[in-house]
Motif scaffolding. Sequence first.
Motif, mmCIF file in Angstrom:
data_model
loop_
_atom_site.group_PDB
_atom_site.id
_atom_site.type_symbol
_atom_site.label_atom_id
_atom_site.label_comp_id
_atom_site.label_asym_id
_atom_site.label_seq_id
_atom_site.Cartn_x
_atom_site.Cartn_y
_atom_site.Cartn_z
ATOM 1 N N PRO A 66 0.820 -1.229 0.000
ATOM 2 C CA PRO A 66 0.000 0.000 0.000
ATOM 3 C C PRO A 66 0.847 1.269 0.000
ATOM 4 O O PRO A 66 0.499 2.257 -0.631
ATOM 5 C CB PRO A 66 -0.833 -0.128 1.282
ATOM 6 N N LEU A 67 1.980 1.221 0.736
ATOM 7 C CA LEU A 67 2.836 2.408 0.758
ATOM 8 C C LEU A 67 3.393 2.706 -0.635
ATOM 9 O O LEU A 67 3.409 3.853 -1.088
ATOM 10 C CB LEU A 67 3.988 2.216 1.741
ATOM 11 N N LEU A 68 3.872 1.656 -1.309
ATOM 12 C CA LEU A 68 4.406 1.859 -2.650
ATOM 13 C C LEU A 68 3.330 2.347 -3.608
ATOM 14 O O LEU A 68 3.562 3.233 -4.436
ATOM 15 C CB LEU A 68 5.028 0.555 -3.157
ATOM 16 N N LEU A 69 2.126 1.730 -3.480
ATOM 17 C CA LEU A 69 1.025 2.189 -4.324
ATOM 18 C C LEU A 69 0.673 3.636 -4.023
ATOM 19 O O LEU A 69 0.398 4.432 -4.929
ATOM 20 C CB LEU A 69 -0.201 1.287 -4.115
ATOM 21 N N ASN A 70 0.701 3.974 -2.706
ATOM 22 C CA ASN A 70 0.390 5.354 -2.315
ATOM 23 C C ASN A 70 1.443 6.322 -2.854
ATOM 24 O O ASN A 70 1.128 7.406 -3.352
ATOM 25 C CB ASN A 70 0.302 5.451 -0.795
ATOM 26 N N LEU A 71 2.731 5.888 -2.769
ATOM 27 C CA LEU A 71 3.796 6.730 -3.316
ATOM 28 C C LEU A 71 3.646 6.894 -4.815
ATOM 29 O O LEU A 71 3.879 7.982 -5.371
ATOM 30 C CB LEU A 71 5.162 6.117 -2.988
ATOM 31 N N PHE A 72 3.268 5.795 -5.480
ATOM 32 C CA PHE A 72 3.070 5.879 -6.926
ATOM 33 C C PHE A 72 1.941 6.852 -7.253
ATOM 34 O O PHE A 72 2.060 7.688 -8.157
ATOM 35 C CB PHE A 72 2.763 4.487 -7.476
ATOM 36 N N ARG A 73 0.834 6.748 -6.476
ATOM 37 C CA ARG A 73 -0.282 7.669 -6.718
ATOM 38 C C ARG A 73 0.142 9.109 -6.424
ATOM 39 O O ARG A 73 -0.237 10.030 -7.150
ATOM 40 C CB ARG A 73 -1.483 7.272 -5.857
ATOM 41 N N ARG A 74 0.906 9.278 -5.341
ATOM 42 C CA ARG A 74 1.374 10.625 -5.016
ATOM 43 C C ARG A 74 2.249 11.183 -6.143
ATOM 44 O O ARG A 74 2.170 12.368 -6.482
ATOM 45 C CB ARG A 74 2.184 10.597 -3.714
ATOM 46 N N GLU A 75 3.098 10.325 -6.707
ATOM 47 C CA GLU A 75 3.958 10.787 -7.798
ATOM 48 C C GLU A 75 3.118 11.208 -8.994
ATOM 49 O O GLU A 75 3.390 12.241 -9.631
ATOM 50 C CB GLU A 75 4.922 9.680 -8.194
ATOM 51 N N GLN A 76 2.086 10.400 -9.298
ATOM 52 C CA GLN A 76 1.208 10.768 -10.406
ATOM 53 C C GLN A 76 0.496 12.088 -10.122
ATOM 54 O O GLN A 76 0.386 12.956 -10.990
ATOM 55 C CB GLN A 76 0.184 9.643 -10.636
ATOM 56 N N GLN A 77 0.025 12.229 -8.859
ATOM 57 C CA GLN A 77 -0.647 13.480 -8.486
ATOM 58 C C GLN A 77 0.324 14.654 -8.562
ATOM 59 O O GLN A 77 -0.039 15.768 -8.972
ATOM 60 C CB GLN A 77 -1.232 13.362 -7.075
ATOM 61 N N TYR A 78 1.574 14.396 -8.152
ATOM 62 C CA TYR A 78 2.589 15.453 -8.170
ATOM 63 C C TYR A 78 2.850 15.919 -9.603
ATOM 64 O O TYR A 78 2.949 17.122 -9.865
ATOM 65 C CB TYR A 78 3.870 14.929 -7.530
ATOM 66 N N HIS A 79 2.954 14.968 -10.522
ATOM 67 C CA HIS A 79 3.174 15.343 -11.917
ATOM 68 C C HIS A 79 1.980 16.120 -12.470
ATOM 69 O O HIS A 79 2.156 17.103 -13.206
ATOM 70 C CB HIS A 79 3.431 14.091 -12.754
ATOM 71 N N ARG A 80 0.760 15.667 -12.108
ATOM 72 C CA ARG A 80 -0.418 16.417 -12.559
ATOM 73 C C ARG A 80 -0.423 17.817 -11.949
ATOM 74 O O ARG A 80 -0.765 18.805 -12.613
ATOM 75 C CB ARG A 80 -1.694 15.665 -12.173
#
Length: 695
Positions: free
Chosen positions: A221-235
Amino acid sequence: MAIKPKWYADTSALKQHWRTGTVTYLIALSIIALLSLFSHYLVQSIVQKQEATARVVNQAGRQRMLSQRITRFGGEMLLPIERQSTPQLQKEYIAAINNMAEVHQALVNGSARLQIPTSDSIVINQLFHHNPINLDKQVTDFITTAKQLADTQLSQETRQNALIQLRLAANSKLLNSLDILVNQYQRESEQTVYKLQNYNRLSLFGMFLTLFLEALFIFRPLLLNLFRREQQYHRLLAEMESEISDRIHFIAFHDPLTELPNRLSLLERIKTAIQAVEQNQSHLVVISIGLDRFKDINNSLGHDQGDDLLMAIASRLAATAHEHNGVAARIAGDEFVLFLHNKVKTLDLMRILRQLKLSIIQPLELSKRTVQIGASLGIAVFPDDGVQAEELLLHANQAMRVAKTDGGNAFRFFQPTMTVNMARKMKLEQELRLAILDNQLELFYQPKIRLTTGEITGVEALIRWHHPDEGMLSPAEFIPIAEDSGLIVDLGDWVLVEALRQASVWHKQQIMIDIAINVSVKQLLRRNVSDRICALSEQMAINTHYIQLEITENNMMENLPRIIDQLEQLQNSGFAIAIDDFGTGHSSLASLRDLPINVLKIDRSFVTQAMEDDKDAQIVRAIVEMGHSLNKQIIAEGIETTEQMYLLQNFNCDEGQGYLFSKPVSARLITPLLEQHMIQISATEAPRQHGTNML
């Protein structure tokens, strides 16, 4: 233009993201910590148990050694003393018995001193307390028999039988029982080691299971959350780049305070409009708008209220521009521009100018105060006043500056002479800077006369500029330039030092007269200027009572709260303070009563008109009478005829100066006149030449 809030600006969403990540991380840390503690305490417990087992095995093995030692010592105990191996045999024998007894009790019941725990093994307990071994009874009987052998009160035969029993027990049954006990302890130790191996296998399996669970339920979940955060950060970056680009573009072409188009944007619009109208020969109108006395608003109410006023004026100008299909822009500070790019007739333009003035002058509420402000307008028309955008804007601004110079709250159309005048002002400003350094300036002096006797009471120092190309320039031309550019401070300092130096020269020649020096308010606004004037007077050995400092009425009253302390300090140091051009400003009786001033100088305009207009004569009389009632000395400027002098004498005016007595001349030319101390007043009028009392 305002940036709309996005999802990443939602503080509750950001807090929820933070809580989720933090709780997940804390859970992972807690599980790892619990596993670490469990593993540590498990291994520690097994290690401690193994250590205790090793000590027990050692002590059990020691019992065999002690039994053999007791048996050997017991045999020697029955021998004569001389045949015994050591004189301490009795003591060592008893110590061995006690040691064996202590170890036995420790093995049976446990001992904190020997760090031997109580055994929880059923087999061990059976070996100690049950047949066929019953080791507790064997050891107890062995120790009892050994004590009989050491008892010298018993008979030799009894002691001999005790020795036989000891040897029998030590060599057969007791030794076998102790060997059985040691072997049992060793077997149980091996079983413990085997259990430890099983525990290790179980712990290893638990660690692998924990790692799997951590990977599945925590780190995944942490990795998935980090991945989502990275996607949100790029957006987020993409959105912010777009918004920042829009904002930068807006700021580049708009004023950040009023959000009106700025100068750059206005020039682009004028250029576009010029290209559009060149074909049909239409007219474009640029109206430069400068607020009058805006600095007073900032100084009295503060810059925040000044910004509020600017935004209110901008809103009114934008409404007027919208009504006439024009553009309102803010150029800088308190300067705005209204650009009309539709065809405007002369009558319509006059109506728009009146509408502008009325719109701007409407009262505003600032800090619970009603504020009104006027404006000066300058108008430039395409193509008559320029064919380039920059040229139109410059000419409109020049016309606005002329309107301000003419008193403000008016409008002026651009005239070609304005450019010439502006260019000359810029040229003189640059040349005046050099004039201060190149000794092109000189002080002239005009005497002041006691009107009742003709006695010379003092002189006023007046600056002159010997221009290398144009000759003597009038102060009326270059003093306003110095005021606008800030050079008045340097110019005033030069006048102050030069006038004090000349006063020192005259005093050394025993010409003890007053000297009046014009001081700019901008000089007084500087910190510690009063200390500088006092220091210069002391350095040149001048009695301050001979120095009179003159300040124009308008400048004094407009800046009174900021210079009152300096004026009081100068007056307390002995300097006389004079209000110059009195009657043209806004002094009140209350302010005259409380101001630290000694002299009132009546403005030349009243003296000039006094003979022609009875109202001006009455004003002069009123000033003299009012000044005397307040214990002020009265001096009249600009006396050019004997009739004016006689009138002032009749009004009891104290002193006068003007061309009737002497025009301003250099120090070299006026010194012989000062040495006479008197001027013989002629009945003939002096030439009507107007001097200018500036610095």
